[in-house]
Enzyme design. Structure first.
Site, mmCIF file in Angstrom:
data_model
loop_
_atom_site.group_PDB
_atom_site.id
_atom_site.type_symbol
_atom_site.label_atom_id
_atom_site.label_comp_id
_atom_site.label_asym_id
_atom_site.label_seq_id
_atom_site.Cartn_x
_atom_site.Cartn_y
_atom_site.Cartn_z
ATOM 1 N N TYR A 135 97.395 64.861 26.683
ATOM 2 C CA TYR A 135 96.468 65.432 28.280
ATOM 3 C C TYR A 135 96.265 66.894 28.606
ATOM 4 O O TYR A 135 96.199 66.752 29.910
ATOM 5 C CB TYR A 135 98.576 65.482 28.657
ATOM 6 N N HIS B 209 96.667 64.714 34.968
ATOM 7 C CA HIS B 209 98.049 63.883 35.012
ATOM 8 C C HIS B 209 98.639 65.922 34.419
ATOM 9 O O HIS B 209 100.029 66.115 35.070
ATOM 10 C CB HIS B 209 98.145 63.427 33.609
ATOM 11 N N TYR C 225 108.244 65.750 29.102
ATOM 12 C CA TYR C 225 107.399 65.335 29.796
ATOM 13 C C TYR C 225 107.717 64.880 31.298
ATOM 14 O O TYR C 225 108.942 64.883 31.642
ATOM 15 C CB TYR C 225 107.580 63.552 29.430
ATOM 16 N N ASN D 127 108.309 62.034 33.563
ATOM 17 C CA ASN D 127 109.057 61.586 33.561
ATOM 18 C C ASN D 127 110.340 61.953 33.518
ATOM 19 O O ASN D 127 110.726 61.068 34.164
ATOM 20 C CB ASN D 127 109.229 60.383 33.473
ATOM 21 N N ASN E 289 106.474 59.311 39.385
ATOM 22 C CA ASN E 289 107.696 59.372 38.406
ATOM 23 C C ASN E 289 108.436 60.768 38.505
ATOM 24 O O ASN E 289 109.922 60.673 38.305
ATOM 25 C CB ASN E 289 107.466 58.499 37.567
#
Length: 121
Positions: free
Chosen positions: A14, A19, A64, A66, A113
């Site tokens: 990533y 993101h 992470y 989420n 999220n």
């Protein structure tokens, strides 16, 4: 005191992507204000310092995207901060073109999220 949290994912895949723009902003703030963001605490990388005369904690949750709320709730509770007035969250929103910015004091997760996790926690 403020917590400034940048959302992202801690894996190499990533790095440099939209993101992880939250992590990238924390990295820039870290460089600009000479705040070392390498202390591992509350499932995050954190650094403490001063910005514009205010104590801040720069945060890169390592849970992470989420599950970002799990890390941030630990930090907010540990430092006894009011998340509505002392938590700033930086993240990518796919509904905006790159380079656009929105600043708001409240609102919904808008399908994001990571923000859903923060609101839930």
């Amino acid at each position: 005191m403020y917590i400034i949290a940048g959302l992202g994912n801690p894996t190499k895949e990533y790095e440099g992507t939209r993101h992880n723009v939250g992590f990238d902003v924390i990295d820039r703030l870290s460089e600009r204000y000479n705040i070392d963001v390498t202390m591992e605490k509350h499932r995050a990388l954190i650094g403490k310092g001063m910005i514009a005369g205010q104590k801040v904690i720069l945060v890169k949750p390592q849970t992470y995207m989420n599950l970002s709320g799990e890390s941030l709730v630990e930090l907010v509770n540990y430092y006894k901060l009011d998340p509505e007035s002392e938590l700033i969250v930086i993240y990518d929103d796919i509904s905006f073109s790159p380079g656009n910015l929105r600043i708001r004091e409240s609102g919904s997760a808008g399908g994001h999220n990571g923000v859903k996790s923060i609101i839930k926690c």
